[in-house]
Enzyme design. Structure first.
Site, PDB file in Angstrom:
ATOM      1  N   GLY A 162      12.625  -2.054  18.351  1.00 18.32           N
ATOM      2  CA  GLY A 162      13.054  -0.572  17.258  1.00 18.32           C
ATOM      3  C   GLY A 162      12.267   0.244  18.085  1.00 18.32           C
ATOM      4  CE1 TYR A 214       3.330   4.480   8.402  1.00 12.85           C
ATOM      5  CE2 TYR A 214       4.779   5.466   9.958  1.00 12.85           C
ATOM      6  CZ  TYR A 214       3.815   5.391   9.752  1.00 12.85           C
ATOM      7  OH  TYR A 214       2.625   6.861   9.298  1.00 12.85           O
ATOM      8  CE  LYS A 273       3.663   7.780   4.887  1.00  9.09           C
ATOM      9  NZ  LYS A 273       2.037   7.720   5.103  1.00  9.09           N
ATOM     10  CB  THR A 290       5.243   9.872   9.268  1.00 12.20           C
ATOM     11  OG1 THR A 290       5.633   9.390  10.792  1.00 12.20           O
ATOM     12  CG2 THR A 290       6.111   9.126   8.749  1.00 12.20           C
ATOM     13  CG  ASP A 291       7.853  12.550  13.812  1.00 15.98           C
ATOM     14  OD1 ASP A 291       6.619  11.236  13.136  1.00 15.98           O
ATOM     15  OD2 ASP A 291       7.587  13.322  15.292  1.00 15.98           O
ATOM     16  CD  GLU A 292       6.553   6.358  13.588  1.00 17.32           C
ATOM     17  OE1 GLU A 292       7.084   5.678  13.339  1.00 17.32           O
ATOM     18  OE2 GLU A 292       5.695   6.313  14.148  1.00 17.32           O
ATOM     19  CB  THR A 336      -0.245  -0.028   1.020  1.00 16.60           C
ATOM     20  OG1 THR A 336      -2.484  -0.748   0.837  1.00 16.60           O
ATOM     21  CG2 THR A 336      -2.022   0.900   1.902  1.00 16.60           C
TER      22      THR A 336
HETATM   23  P1  NAD Z   1      -5.756   5.203   9.358  1.00 17.04           P
HETATM   24  O1  NAD Z   1      -4.686   3.846   9.852  1.00 17.04           O
HETATM   25  O2  NAD Z   1      -6.135   5.766  10.437  1.00 17.04           O
HETATM   26  O3  NAD Z   1      -5.591   5.591   8.241  1.00 17.04           O
HETATM   27  C1  NAD Z   1      -5.989   5.507   7.142  1.00 17.04           C
HETATM   28  C2  NAD Z   1      -6.630   5.125   6.248  1.00 17.04           C
HETATM   29  O4  NAD Z   1      -6.374   4.628   4.722  1.00 17.04           O
HETATM   30  C3  NAD Z   1      -7.642   3.589   5.781  1.00 17.04           C
HETATM   31  O5  NAD Z   1      -8.794   4.654   6.198  1.00 17.04           O
HETATM   32  C4  NAD Z   1      -7.656   2.198   5.527  1.00 17.04           C
HETATM   33  O6  NAD Z   1      -8.979   1.797   5.032  1.00 17.04           O
HETATM   34  C5  NAD Z   1      -6.965   3.362   3.900  1.00 17.04           C
HETATM   35  N1  NAD Z   1      -6.688   2.949   3.453  1.00 17.04           N
HETATM   36  C6  NAD Z   1      -5.889   1.566   3.880  1.00 17.04           C
HETATM   37  N2  NAD Z   1      -4.827   1.159   2.841  1.00 17.04           N
HETATM   38  C7  NAD Z   1      -5.482   1.572   1.688  1.00 17.04           C
HETATM   39  C8  NAD Z   1      -5.045   1.680   0.148  1.00 17.04           C
HETATM   40  N3  NAD Z   1      -4.710   0.629  -0.276  1.00 17.04           N
HETATM   41  N4  NAD Z   1      -5.907   1.446  -0.521  1.00 17.04           N
HETATM   42  C9  NAD Z   1      -6.856   2.669  -0.011  1.00 17.04           C
HETATM   43  N5  NAD Z   1      -7.036   3.053   1.369  1.00 17.04           N
HETATM   44  C10 NAD Z   1      -6.687   2.698   1.825  1.00 17.04           C
HETATM   45  O7  NAD Z   1      -3.940   6.651   9.630  1.00 17.04           O
HETATM   46  P2  NAD Z   1      -3.918   8.243  10.036  1.00 17.04           P
HETATM   47  O8  NAD Z   1      -3.304   7.966  11.044  1.00 17.04           O
HETATM   48  O9  NAD Z   1      -5.363   8.602   9.861  1.00 17.04           O
HETATM   49  O10 NAD Z   1      -3.255   8.123   9.078  1.00 17.04           O
HETATM   50  C11 NAD Z   1      -3.226   8.996   7.946  1.00 17.04           C
HETATM   51  C12 NAD Z   1      -1.724   9.249   7.475  1.00 17.04           C
HETATM   52  O11 NAD Z   1      -1.184  10.135   7.749  1.00 17.04           O
HETATM   53  C13 NAD Z   1      -1.038   8.175   6.952  1.00 17.04           C
HETATM   54  O12 NAD Z   1       0.061   8.218   5.390  1.00 17.04           O
HETATM   55  C14 NAD Z   1      -0.187   8.257   7.803  1.00 17.04           C
HETATM   56  O13 NAD Z   1       1.445   7.616   7.413  1.00 17.04           O
HETATM   57  C15 NAD Z   1       0.537  10.217   7.781  1.00 17.04           C
HETATM   58  N6  NAD Z   1       0.779  10.098   8.982  1.00 17.04           N
HETATM   59  C16 NAD Z   1       0.216  10.151  10.934  1.00 17.04           C
HETATM   60  C17 NAD Z   1       0.436  10.342  11.704  1.00 17.04           C
HETATM   61  C18 NAD Z   1      -0.516   9.820  12.810  1.00 17.04           C
HETATM   62  O14 NAD Z   1      -0.430  10.571  13.722  1.00 17.04           O
HETATM   63  N7  NAD Z   1      -1.451   9.712  12.847  1.00 17.04           N
HETATM   64  C19 NAD Z   1       1.089  11.160  11.859  1.00 17.04           C
HETATM   65  C20 NAD Z   1       2.316  11.131  10.594  1.00 17.04           C
HETATM   66  C21 NAD Z   1       1.335  11.485   9.682  1.00 17.04           C
HETATM   67  O1  TDX Z   2      -0.951   0.193  23.782  1.00 22.10           O
HETATM   68  C1  TDX Z   2       0.109   0.455  23.507  1.00 22.10           C
HETATM   69  N1  TDX Z   2       1.867   1.607  25.209  1.00 22.10           N
HETATM   70  C2  TDX Z   2       2.751   2.586  24.617  1.00 22.10           C
HETATM   71  O2  TDX Z   2       3.455   2.836  25.175  1.00 22.10           O
HETATM   72  C3  TDX Z   2       0.651   1.975  22.684  1.00 22.10           C
HETATM   73  C4  TDX Z   2      -0.055   1.309  21.284  1.00 22.10           C
HETATM   74  C5  TDX Z   2       2.153   2.677  22.078  1.00 22.10           C
HETATM   75  N2  TDX Z   2       2.677   2.712  22.906  1.00 22.10           N
HETATM   76  C6  TDX Z   2       3.533   3.931  22.512  1.00 22.10           C
HETATM   77  C7  TDX Z   2       4.846   3.846  21.871  1.00 22.10           C
HETATM   78  C8  TDX Z   2       5.202   5.045  21.066  1.00 22.10           C
HETATM   79  O3  TDX Z   2       6.350   5.343  21.764  1.00 22.10           O
HETATM   80  O4  TDX Z   2       3.284   5.079  22.582  1.00 22.10           O
HETATM   81  C9  TDX Z   2       3.653   5.435  21.240  1.00 22.10           C
HETATM   82  C10 TDX Z   2       2.966   6.083  20.457  1.00 22.10           C
HETATM   83  O5  TDX Z   2       2.810   5.079  20.236  1.00 22.10           O
HETATM   84  P1  TDX Z   2       1.178   5.079  18.694  1.00 22.10           P
HETATM   85  O6  TDX Z   2       0.087   5.289  19.185  1.00 22.10           O
HETATM   86  O7  TDX Z   2       1.350   3.543  17.726  1.00 22.10           O
HETATM   87  O8  TDX Z   2       2.298   5.721  17.463  1.00 22.10           O
HETATM   88  P2  TDX Z   2       3.789   6.128  17.476  1.00 22.10           P
HETATM   89  O9  TDX Z   2       4.450   4.721  16.860  1.00 22.10           O
HETATM   90  O10 TDX Z   2       4.362   7.291  17.856  1.00 22.10           O
HETATM   91  O11 TDX Z   2       3.558   6.419  15.596  1.00 22.10           O
HETATM   92  C11 TDX Z   2       2.264   7.359  14.910  1.00 22.10           C
HETATM   93  O12 TDX Z   2       2.611   8.562  14.531  1.00 22.10           O
HETATM   94  C12 TDX Z   2       4.058   8.543  13.319  1.00 22.10           C
HETATM   95  C13 TDX Z   2       1.174   7.263  14.096  1.00 22.10           C
HETATM   96  O13 TDX Z   2       0.730   5.517  14.167  1.00 22.10           O
HETATM   97  C14 TDX Z   2       1.911   6.696  12.986  1.00 22.10           C
HETATM   98  O14 TDX Z   2       1.139   6.625  11.794  1.00 22.10           O
HETATM   99  C15 TDX Z   2       3.131   8.081  12.229  1.00 22.10           C
HETATM  100  O15 TDX Z   2       3.349   8.629  11.311  1.00 22.10           O
END
Ligand code: NAD
Ligand code: TDX
Length: 339
Positions: free
Chosen positions: A278, A153, A157, A125-127, A100
């Site tokens: 990691g 992941y 990205k 993402t910042d990751e 994806t």
């Molecule tokens: P999310 O997992 O909540 O949503 C992802 C969406 O993409 C879902 O609706 C899913 O159905 C859809 N999707 C997945 N695979 C697909 C495919 N093959 N075709 C079409 N749709 C598909 O994710 P999110 O947290 O809303 O993140 C959105 C974007 O922002 C991602 O690209 C993520 O890397 C980026 N991002 C997220 C965060 C964060 O903190 N959540 C931070 C920085 C960047």
């Molecule tokens: O159950 C948990 N316990 C815990 O300690 C979970 C789910 C997470 N954590 C920790 C791991 C991370 O240090 O909390 C922090 C945040 O975890 P996540 O919510 O999984 O986020 P993170 O791994 O930081 O990634 C998120 O930010 C960058 C988003 O999921 C990504 O999509 C985005 O790119």
């Protein structure tokens, strides 16, 4: 203006759709989403009847389907949120992340090349910058920080980002990229830290903190991220990367304690579990470029945003209850059962 928003049934994509429909009543928004476990059509129920909105269930890897949609809609802008987004799942099963996040991105950009586009925007993402040490609070990620990923992941990205920049240089595709820090707010899927802890605490279930909980994340309210993307697609310079973050670093353990306090739950619910493989130590964004060039600043302070978010989960149990009672239960057992 016709805008295709991919991944719009997920957390940030849906908030972006709400923001755009509210801010630009004359824009047409087409949401393309595969509806994976993370996509939820009920999230979009308030906009489903809006004449300026169309939902299409489609996989971004489905080249034929994507080309057909471009022929029908002639988009001016594509904003790609669609991704597998959870680090823990990527550690269990990397392949769908590559499919994806990398291949899907290339299909979308091929469609943009074939049919023409004003802008392709990649939500990154910042990751992709890896992590920073805890003992160097003076260091921040800038757009020049080398790509240095830790998880499948973040690697997927980063692969997508490199491909986006290559399509710009090789084919002249008008691209922009945003790299944002951790978002929080409404419609955040309950596998992620903040909603998981809120929902577990409401049920008096253990709060599983990975390791010591000293890892630092830089939290941004989702609406502030949406405003940043809005600015970039309208005013950002083609070919450029913009970091997005609000200088709001917090240790995981402090976030979990704050959630306990807000909900009136005892900290004895906190359970330290096996660390993530990691596990990145610290993320911290330097947002100088987007501030200086586009005038972006975050508007929601964490103290207010976290209260609003917790309130939203209290008021919207009908959104998260069906999620946690379905397939999510198997996921939870698999991830946390023996941790
Ligand atoms: P999310 O997992 O909540 O949503 C992802 C969406 O993409 C879902 O609706 C899913 O159905 C859809 N999707 C997945 N695979 C697909 C495919 N093959 N075709 C079409 N749709 C598909 O994710 P999110 O947290 O809303 O993140 C959105 C974007 O922002 C991602 O690209 C993520 O890397 C980026 N991002 C997220 C965060 C964060 O903190 N959540 C931070 C920085 C960047
Ligand atoms: O159950 C948990 N316990 C815990 O300690 C979970 C789910 C997470 N954590 C920790 C791991 C991370 O240090 O909390 C922090 C945040 O975890 P996540 O919510 O999984 O986020 P993170 O791994 O930081 O990634 C998120 O930010 C960058 C988003 O999921 C990504 O999509 C985005 O790119």
């Amino acid at each position: 203006m016709n805008i295709i928003v991919t991944g719009g049934a997920g957390f940030i994509g849906s908030n972006f759709i709400f923001h755009m429909l509210k801010t630009y009543p004359d824009y047409r928004i087409i949401c393309l989403d595969k509806l994976t476990y993370a996509g939820n059509l009920s999230t979009l129920k308030t906009v489903m009847d809006n004449p300026n909105f169309r939902f299409v269930k489609l996989d971004i890897c489905d080249r034929e389907g994507v080309y057909k949609l471009f022929e029908e809609e002639h988009p001016d802008i594509v904003v790609n949120f669609a991704a597998e987004s959870h680090v823990d799942r990527s550690i269990e099963n990397p392949s769908v992340f590559l499919e994806t996040n990398i291949m899907g991105t290339s299909v979308l950009m091929d469609a943009c090349r074939k049919y023409g586009i004003r802008r392709y925007h990649q939500v990154s993402t910042d990751e992709v910058y890896g992590d920073l040490p805890l003992d160097r609070p003076d260091l921040f990620f800038t757009e020049e920080t080398p790509i240095h990923t830790s998880s499948p992941y973040s690697s997927s990205k980063a692969g997508a980002d490199l491909l986006v920049l290559a399509y710009h240089r090789t084919y002249g595709l008008p691209v922009t990229i945003s790299r944002c820090s951790n978002n929080y707010g409404p419609y955040h899927f309950p596998e992620k830290l903040i909603p998981l802890m809120v929902i577990n605490a409401l049920h008096d279930k253990p709060l599983p903190v990975y390791g010591e909980g000293l890892n630092v994340r830089d939290w941004l309210y989702v609406e502030d991220h949406c405003r940043a993307i809005d600015l970039i697609i309208h005013k950002g310079t083609v070919g450029e990367v913009y970091n997005v973050g609000g200088h709001n670093e917090m240790k995981n353990i402090d976030i979990v304690k704050l959630i306990c306090k807000e909900l009136g739950k005892p900290e004895t619910l906190i359970t330290h579990v096996t660390d993530r493989k990691g596990h990145d130590m610290r993320y911290a964004i330097d947002p100088t470029k987007i501030h200086n060039e586009l005038g972006w600043l975050p508007e929601t302070k964490f103290a207010d945003g976290i209260k609003k978010t917790i309130r939203w989960y209290l008021d919207n149990e009908d959104w998260w209850q069906p999620i946690i009672s379905g397939e999510y239960q198997n996921y939870y057992e698999q991830m946390y059962g023996n941790r």
